[in-house]
Scaffold this motif. Sequence first.
Motif, PDB file in Angstrom:
ATOM      1  N   GLY A  98      44.853  48.161  31.701  1.00  0.00           N
ATOM      2  CA  GLY A  98      43.879  49.118  31.991  1.00  0.00           C
ATOM      3  C   GLY A  98      44.461  50.275  31.854  1.00  0.00           C
ATOM      4  N   PRO A  99      43.360  51.406  32.148  1.00  0.00           N
ATOM      5  CA  PRO A  99      43.699  52.804  32.042  1.00  0.00           C
ATOM      6  C   PRO A  99      44.729  53.494  32.829  1.00  0.00           C
ATOM      7  CG  PRO A  99      41.610  52.486  33.074  1.00  0.00           C
ATOM      8  CD  PRO A  99      42.156  51.173  32.569  1.00  0.00           C
ATOM      9  N   ARG A 100      44.908  52.769  34.150  1.00  0.00           N
ATOM     10  CA  ARG A 100      45.997  53.113  35.179  1.00  0.00           C
ATOM     11  C   ARG A 100      47.026  52.276  35.303  1.00  0.00           C
ATOM     12  NH1 ARG A 100      41.121  54.588  37.486  1.00  0.00           N
ATOM     13  NH2 ARG A 100      40.614  57.033  37.687  1.00  0.00           N
ATOM     14  N   GLY A 101      46.970  51.391  34.391  1.00  0.00           N
ATOM     15  CA  GLY A 101      48.196  50.356  34.232  1.00  0.00           C
ATOM     16  C   GLY A 101      48.394  49.488  35.515  1.00  0.00           C
ATOM     17  N   ARG A 102      47.547  49.255  36.174  1.00  0.00           N
ATOM     18  CA  ARG A 102      47.699  48.559  37.479  1.00  0.00           C
ATOM     19  C   ARG A 102      47.228  47.039  37.358  1.00  0.00           C
ATOM     20  NH1 ARG A 102      42.706  47.212  39.616  1.00  0.00           N
ATOM     21  NH2 ARG A 102      40.982  48.450  38.935  1.00  0.00           N
ATOM     22  N   VAL A 103      46.737  46.563  36.200  1.00  0.00           N
ATOM     23  CA  VAL A 103      46.406  45.012  36.074  1.00  0.00           C
ATOM     24  C   VAL A 103      47.724  44.420  35.520  1.00  0.00           C
ATOM     25  CG1 VAL A 103      44.861  43.169  35.162  1.00  0.00           C
ATOM     26  CG2 VAL A 103      44.026  45.655  35.732  1.00  0.00           C
ATOM     27  N   MET A 104      48.372  43.736  36.185  1.00  0.00           N
ATOM     28  CA  MET A 104      49.694  43.325  35.894  1.00  0.00           C
ATOM     29  C   MET A 104      50.371  42.452  36.819  1.00  0.00           C
ATOM     30  SD  MET A 104      52.816  46.148  35.932  1.00  0.00           S
ATOM     31  CE  MET A 104      51.813  47.660  35.675  1.00  0.00           C
ATOM     32  N   THR A 105      51.140  41.487  36.614  1.00  0.00           N
ATOM     33  CA  THR A 105      51.776  40.812  37.447  1.00  0.00           C
ATOM     34  C   THR A 105      53.391  40.929  37.313  1.00  0.00           C
ATOM     35  OG1 THR A 105      50.117  38.832  37.398  1.00  0.00           O
ATOM     36  CG2 THR A 105      52.117  38.234  38.158  1.00  0.00           C
ATOM     37  N   ARG A 106      54.115  41.309  38.516  1.00  0.00           N
ATOM     38  CA  ARG A 106      55.446  41.628  38.416  1.00  0.00           C
ATOM     39  C   ARG A 106      56.115  40.205  38.341  1.00  0.00           C
ATOM     40  NH1 ARG A 106      56.097  46.784  38.471  1.00  0.00           N
ATOM     41  NH2 ARG A 106      54.553  48.156  39.427  1.00  0.00           N
ATOM     42  N   ARG A 107      57.278  40.156  37.652  1.00  0.00           N
ATOM     43  CA  ARG A 107      58.149  39.028  37.666  1.00  0.00           C
ATOM     44  C   ARG A 107      59.607  39.552  37.071  1.00  0.00           C
ATOM     45  NH1 ARG A 107      55.228  36.312  32.397  1.00  0.00           N
ATOM     46  NH2 ARG A 107      55.544  37.788  30.948  1.00  0.00           N
ATOM     47  N   ALA A 108      60.296  38.386  37.015  1.00  0.00           N
ATOM     48  CA  ALA A 108      61.596  38.851  36.261  1.00  0.00           C
ATOM     49  C   ALA A 108      61.389  39.041  35.062  1.00  0.00           C
ATOM     50  CB  ALA A 108      62.346  37.392  36.777  1.00  0.00           C
ATOM     51  N   GLY A 109      62.096  40.127  34.542  1.00  0.00           N
ATOM     52  CA  GLY A 109      62.026  40.493  33.165  1.00  0.00           C
ATOM     53  C   GLY A 109      60.620  41.411  32.958  1.00  0.00           C
ATOM     54  N   PRO A 110      60.046  41.638  31.743  1.00  0.00           N
ATOM     55  CA  PRO A 110      58.945  42.554  31.791  1.00  0.00           C
ATOM     56  C   PRO A 110      57.790  41.911  32.421  1.00  0.00           C
ATOM     57  CG  PRO A 110      59.263  41.087  29.632  1.00  0.00           C
ATOM     58  CD  PRO A 110      60.288  40.945  30.547  1.00  0.00           C
ATOM     59  N   PRO A 111      56.897  42.750  33.144  1.00  0.00           N
ATOM     60  CA  PRO A 111      55.793  42.149  33.943  1.00  0.00           C
ATOM     61  C   PRO A 111      54.615  41.801  32.685  1.00  0.00           C
ATOM     62  CG  PRO A 111      55.598  44.531  33.691  1.00  0.00           C
ATOM     63  CD  PRO A 111      56.971  44.279  33.226  1.00  0.00           C
ATOM     64  N   LEU A 112      53.917  40.937  33.172  1.00  0.00           N
ATOM     65  CA  LEU A 112      53.009  40.073  32.340  1.00  0.00           C
ATOM     66  C   LEU A 112      51.557  41.187  32.585  1.00  0.00           C
ATOM     67  CD1 LEU A 112      51.386  37.861  31.086  1.00  0.00           C
ATOM     68  CD2 LEU A 112      50.700  36.922  33.209  1.00  0.00           C
ATOM     69  N   THR A 113      51.056  41.726  31.645  1.00  0.00           N
ATOM     70  CA  THR A 113      50.208  42.570  31.257  1.00  0.00           C
ATOM     71  C   THR A 113      49.118  42.006  31.275  1.00  0.00           C
ATOM     72  OG1 THR A 113      51.616  44.438  30.267  1.00  0.00           O
ATOM     73  CG2 THR A 113      49.219  44.605  29.982  1.00  0.00           C
ATOM     74  N   GLY A 114      47.979  42.615  32.020  1.00  0.00           N
ATOM     75  CA  GLY A 114      46.532  42.076  31.831  1.00  0.00           C
ATOM     76  C   GLY A 114      46.128  40.891  32.990  1.00  0.00           C
ATOM     77  N   VAL A 115      46.859  40.512  33.906  1.00  0.00           N
ATOM     78  CA  VAL A 115      46.433  39.699  34.805  1.00  0.00           C
ATOM     79  C   VAL A 115      47.274  40.053  36.086  1.00  0.00           C
ATOM     80  CG1 VAL A 115      46.438  37.300  35.710  1.00  0.00           C
ATOM     81  CG2 VAL A 115      46.242  37.752  32.930  1.00  0.00           C
ATOM     82  N   THR A 116      46.190  40.099  37.222  1.00  0.00           N
ATOM     83  CA  THR A 116      46.839  40.168  38.550  1.00  0.00           C
ATOM     84  C   THR A 116      46.374  39.080  39.498  1.00  0.00           C
ATOM     85  OG1 THR A 116      46.878  42.569  38.477  1.00  0.00           O
ATOM     86  CG2 THR A 116      46.761  41.638  40.545  1.00  0.00           C
TER      87      THR A 116
END
Length: 102
Positions: free
Chosen positions: A36-54
């Motif tokens: 999203g425009p503010r970069g807030r829709v993501m799931t933090r995890r080990a390694g890179p975050p999963l973009t697009g799902v919270t």
Amino acid sequence: MIAWTDAPHAPMATSLADRIAEAALACPDVTELTAGPRGRVMTRRAGPPLTGVTVGDGEIEVGVVVRYGRPLPEIAEDVRRLIRPLTGDRVIHILIADLADR
């Protein structure tokens, strides 16, 4: 409010987030997931975050980029239908953040 995925729930939530991402991308009108425009829709995890799902306790948010052409509410409902079997009784929010020509 969407809650960040934190330990000790991270392994289950991340697995769910991955399955939701896969289901959302199965929609023919979705070209990619986005934070999203503010970069807030993501799931933090080990390694890179999963973009697009919270994944929150009572809510799921999915950020998508969609093909131009169909009415956006119809596309959002298609994505909801695809992910609903995975989400239980959580509220589903679909963020259509951009349109693509492809």
